[in-house]
Design a protein around this motif. Structure first.
Motif, PDB file in Angstrom:
ATOM      1  N   SER A  61     122.783  17.161 -58.356  1.00  0.00           N
ATOM      2  CA  SER A  61     122.607  18.029 -59.521  1.00  0.00           C
ATOM      3  C   SER A  61     122.978  19.472 -59.185  1.00  0.00           C
ATOM      4  N   GLU A  66     116.308  21.534 -61.422  1.00  0.00           N
ATOM      5  CA  GLU A  66     116.027  20.188 -60.907  1.00  0.00           C
ATOM      6  C   GLU A  66     115.891  20.167 -59.386  1.00  0.00           C
ATOM      7  N   TRP A  67     116.141  21.287 -58.747  1.00  0.00           N
ATOM      8  CA  TRP A  67     116.113  21.324 -57.278  1.00  0.00           C
ATOM      9  C   TRP A  67     114.694  21.422 -56.738  1.00  0.00           C
ATOM     10  N   ALA A 121     118.559  18.635 -55.093  1.00  0.00           N
ATOM     11  CA  ALA A 121     117.615  18.035 -56.028  1.00  0.00           C
ATOM     12  C   ALA A 121     116.698  17.016 -55.368  1.00  0.00           C
TER      13      ALA A 121
END
Length: 189
Positions: A61, A66-67, A121
């Motif tokens: 990602s 989202e990490w 992610a």
């Protein structure tokens, strides 16, 4: 008669420049050899198919929301270094290279030229890399001596780059004069 005196002065100057050029070249031959080889390698590092500069791998990602947090990714990188390479290696970081466009984070360790690429992610390992390009760059700029002797302020790098820069300037000036001087003497005679 004045032309002969002028010609003798030009010839003397040419001999001085030739001696400076030859002496500088002889004294610094090995350094010029090392700088030229490492410079060639560094110039070709992106085209070495991963031999010199490790390939950057793609994560899952590119959305930073989202990490995983950076400290979690760092802990994963350290665990991977000790589990995969050696538990004896220092985990002191040189830098963290965040590649948002690739969805990847590189952790580059300072003491042993190893790096770990993780998916930003998931924290999963993408690649363990030997940082040959960093090693070659340290040889190229003289900082390899600062690395091994653990000096503060990169004193070896400063001395080395000063000497090599002045030598290149000397070679440029004397080399030009060795080319131009004889032409000037022929034109004046």
């Amino acid at each position: 008669m004045p032309d002969k005196s002028k010609r003798q002065k030009q010839a003397r100057l040419l001999r001085i420049f030739r001696k400076i050029h030859r002496t500088t070249g002889a004294l610094l031959f090995i350094f010029f050899f090392v700088v030229s080889i490492t410079g060639l390698l560094l110039g070709w590092k992106k085209h070495s198919d991963g031999m010199i500069l490790p390939k950057s791998y793609q994560g899952t990602s590119t959305d930073l929301k989202e990490w995983l947090p950076l400290d979690s990714l760092h802990k994963n990188a350290c665990k991977i270094m000790h589990d995969s390479i050696s538990p004896e290696l220092s985990l002191e970081l040189e830098r963290i290279d965040v590649r948002k466009d690739k969805g990847m984070v590189k952790f580059v360790f300072i003491d042993h030229f190893w790096g770990v690429q993780l998916d930003g992610a998931t924290g999963e390992l993408l690649h363990i890399e030997k940082r040959r390009s960093d090693f070659i760059e340290n040889i190229h700029d003289g900082s390899i001596l600062d690395y091994y002797f653990k000096t503060d302020g990169e004193i070896f790098k400063l001395i080395y780059t000063t000497v090599m820069g002045l030598a290149l300037l000397t070679f440029t000036v004397t080399g030009f004069w060795l080319w131009y001087g004889p032409k000037r003497m022929r034109r004046n005679s």
